[in-house]
Design a protein around this motif. Structure first.
Motif, PDB file in Angstrom:
ATOM      1  N   TRP A 120       0.836  -1.205   0.000  1.00 13.88           N
ATOM      2  CA  TRP A 120       0.000   0.000   0.000  1.00 13.88           C
ATOM      3  C   TRP A 120       0.869   1.252   0.000  1.00 13.88           C
ATOM      4  CZ3 TRP A 120      -1.019   4.341   2.906  1.00 13.88           C
ATOM      5  CH2 TRP A 120      -2.256   4.967   2.722  1.00 13.88           C
TER       6      TRP A 120
ATOM      7  N   ALA B  15      -0.236  -0.985 -12.878  1.00 11.56           N
ATOM      8  CA  ALA B  15      -1.202  -0.493 -13.861  1.00 11.56           C
ATOM      9  C   ALA B  15      -2.155   0.573 -13.320  1.00 11.56           C
ATOM     10  CB  ALA B  15      -1.980  -1.672 -14.446  1.00 11.56           C
ATOM     11  N   PRO B  16      -2.773   0.372 -12.142  1.00 11.07           N
ATOM     12  CA  PRO B  16      -3.702   1.408 -11.658  1.00 11.07           C
ATOM     13  C   PRO B  16      -3.024   2.740 -11.353  1.00 11.07           C
ATOM     14  CG  PRO B  16      -3.990  -0.668 -10.460  1.00 11.07           C
ATOM     15  CD  PRO B  16      -2.734  -0.793 -11.244  1.00 11.07           C
ATOM     16  N   ILE B  17      -1.743   2.705 -10.994  1.00  8.62           N
ATOM     17  CA  ILE B  17      -1.044   3.947 -10.657  1.00  8.62           C
ATOM     18  C   ILE B  17      -0.911   4.828 -11.891  1.00  8.62           C
ATOM     19  CG2 ILE B  17       1.046   4.943  -9.648  1.00  8.62           C
ATOM     20  CD1 ILE B  17       1.603   2.279  -8.311  1.00  8.62           C
TER      21      ILE B  17
ATOM     22  N   ASP C 285      -2.808   4.456 -14.558  1.00 11.13           N
ATOM     23  CA  ASP C 285      -4.110   4.462 -15.229  1.00 11.13           C
ATOM     24  C   ASP C 285      -4.042   3.765 -16.586  1.00 11.13           C
ATOM     25  OD1 ASP C 285      -6.816   4.985 -15.375  1.00 11.13           O
ATOM     26  OD2 ASP C 285      -6.549   6.943 -16.339  1.00 11.13           O
ATOM     27  N   ARG C 286      -3.443   2.576 -16.584  1.00  8.64           N
ATOM     28  CA  ARG C 286      -3.332   1.768 -17.787  1.00  8.64           C
ATOM     29  C   ARG C 286      -3.604   0.309 -17.447  1.00  8.64           C
ATOM     30  NH1 ARG C 286       0.097   6.030 -18.738  1.00  8.64           N
ATOM     31  NH2 ARG C 286       0.494   6.683 -20.897  1.00  8.64           N
ATOM     32  N   THR C 287      -3.732  -0.508 -18.475  1.00  9.72           N
ATOM     33  CA  THR C 287      -3.868  -1.943 -18.253  1.00  9.72           C
ATOM     34  C   THR C 287      -2.501  -2.525 -17.904  1.00  9.72           C
ATOM     35  OG1 THR C 287      -3.407  -2.523 -20.552  1.00  9.72           O
ATOM     36  CG2 THR C 287      -5.710  -2.027 -19.970  1.00  9.72           C
ATOM     37  N   PRO C 288      -2.465  -3.722 -17.311  1.00  9.54           N
ATOM     38  CA  PRO C 288      -1.164  -4.352 -17.041  1.00  9.54           C
ATOM     39  C   PRO C 288      -0.327  -4.533 -18.305  1.00  9.54           C
ATOM     40  CG  PRO C 288      -2.867  -5.430 -15.761  1.00  9.54           C
ATOM     41  CD  PRO C 288      -3.578  -4.475 -16.678  1.00  9.54           C
TER      42      PRO C 288
ATOM     43  N   THR D 285       2.696   1.780  -3.322  1.00 10.27           N
ATOM     44  CA  THR D 285       1.765   2.303  -4.318  1.00 10.27           C
ATOM     45  C   THR D 285       1.509   3.791  -4.103  1.00 10.27           C
ATOM     46  OG1 THR D 285       0.680   0.154  -4.571  1.00 10.27           O
ATOM     47  CG2 THR D 285      -0.568   2.092  -5.251  1.00 10.27           C
TER      48      THR D 285
ATOM     49  N   GLU E 277       0.367  -5.796 -12.556  1.00  8.01           N
ATOM     50  CA  GLU E 277      -1.014  -5.677 -12.087  1.00  8.01           C
ATOM     51  C   GLU E 277      -1.129  -4.624 -10.986  1.00  8.01           C
ATOM     52  OE1 GLU E 277      -0.489  -9.322 -14.235  1.00  8.01           O
ATOM     53  OE2 GLU E 277       0.607  -8.471 -12.524  1.00  8.01           O
ATOM     54  N   GLN E 278      -0.064  -4.451 -10.215  1.00  6.97           N
ATOM     55  CA  GLN E 278      -0.070  -3.440  -9.158  1.00  6.97           C
ATOM     56  C   GLN E 278       0.333  -2.069  -9.691  1.00  6.97           C
ATOM     57  OE1 GLN E 278       1.959  -4.771  -5.636  1.00  6.97           O
ATOM     58  NE2 GLN E 278       1.972  -2.750  -4.680  1.00  6.97           N
TER      59      GLN E 278
ATOM     60  N   ARG F  94       2.382   6.906  -6.604  1.00  4.36           N
ATOM     61  CA  ARG F  94       1.415   7.908  -7.080  1.00  4.36           C
ATOM     62  C   ARG F  94       1.900   9.326  -6.793  1.00  4.36           C
ATOM     63  NH1 ARG F  94      -3.509   5.725  -8.433  1.00  4.36           N
ATOM     64  NH2 ARG F  94      -4.020   3.665  -7.561  1.00  4.36           N
TER      65      ARG F  94
END
Length: 295
Positions: free
Chosen positions: A57, A141-143, A145-148, A60, A138-139, A64
């Motif tokens: 956490w 990608a959200p940071i 804002d894209r796919t893995p 991540t 996979e972890q 960000r």
């Protein structure tokens, strides 16, 4: 111990790792510390009971925060970060503390950090978090804002730009120090041929004197770098030179009357000097933490 104190203790345990991530992302020790502090503030506001993996956490969150800081740099278009050397981590050749060990892990030298400055913020984050710290896409990608799959492509592009852009330092610190000592001997004696003999044909000299002194100057090629012999000789004969580790590789700390005037990092590859990085910006030198040089 109450819950808040327990959380603070847990956070302190992760601080060296978080600062190492932020330093690789930002190339600035001050900004890295700010990013880590912001992570603590966000943790303090979060519901800790909802966090299953605190290390993941926090990593991540720091990612960000650093991504936002890098994007803000680009948007401000003030002093381009790629036009200055990253902050050096200065330490003794033995006995670094745990936080410094984390900062210096994987030999993240100044030369590599300079290359990282040329990446886009998203490329840098994907490369740093995956290639340097092993986070799964996979972890990541959200940071960004894209796919893995897209995050993996970001890291791949970054890897291609990094690979070959800067030589890997020889792992033998004793061998590195021999080459740096030969540099000093040649500089003190004003021996052009001896200096030329230890320079890689494609050596790069980066000298950052700060904005007021014209910013960073880059000189490429053995003959051109050896042509700076008079400058090297003046440094070697008028200042007290002290061996140190600069980002984990052989370097020098130069002082006059106990006043720090420059920090030099030497990338030794295949027994020759492949890169010389010199920071002489008075403002940034004044902010360096040299406590690890004290015996």
């Amino acid at each position: 111990m109450n819950a808040d104190n327990f959380l603070a203790v847990q956070f302190q345990g992760h601080r060296p790792h978080l600062k190492a991530v932020a330093y690789r992302m930002l190339g600035s020790l001050t900004d890295a510390e700010d990013a880590v502090q912001e992570a603590w503030l966000r943790l303090a506001r979060a519901d800790a009971d909802d966090i299953d993996n605190l290390a993941g956490w926090l990593t991540t969150v720091v990612g960000r925060v650093c991504l936002d800081m890098l994007r803000a740099r680009k948007a401000r278009r003030e002093e381009p970060i790629e036009d200055r050397l990253p902050d050096p981590v200065v330490s003794r050749e033995t006995g670094t503390d745990p936080e410094q060990q984390a900062l210096l892990a994987d030999s993240v030298g100044l030369a590599l950090l300079v290359v990282l400055e040329s990446l886009t913020p998203a490329e840098r984050l994907a490369f740093v978090l995956h290639d340097m710290f092993g986070l799964p896409f996979e972890q990541i990608a959200p940071i960004v804002d894209r796919t893995p799959v897209a995050a993996k492509k970001l890291a791949s592009r970054a890897r291609q730009r990094v690979r070959g852009a800067t030589p890997s330092p020889d792992p033998d610190l004793t061998g590195q120090r021999r080459v740096v000592d030969a540099f000093l001997t040649a500089a003190r004696g004003g021996d052009f041929d001896a200096l030329l003999a230890i320079l890689d044909p494609d050596v790069v000299l980066r000298a950052d004197g700060g904005v007021l002194n014209g910013g960073m100057k880059i000189i490429r090629g053995a003959a051109a770098v050896a042509g700076q012999l008079a400058t090297f000789q003046r440094m070697a004969t008028t200042s007290h030179t002290r061996p140190a580790l600069i980002n984990g590789i052989a370097g020098l700390v130069n002082t006059v009357d106990d006043r720090l005037i420059s920090v030099m990092s030497f990338t030794v590859a295949d027994g020759s000097l492949a890169a010389i990085d010199i920071l002489s910006d008075p403002d940034r030198l004044a902010r360096l933490d040299l406590t690890n040089l004290q015996s």
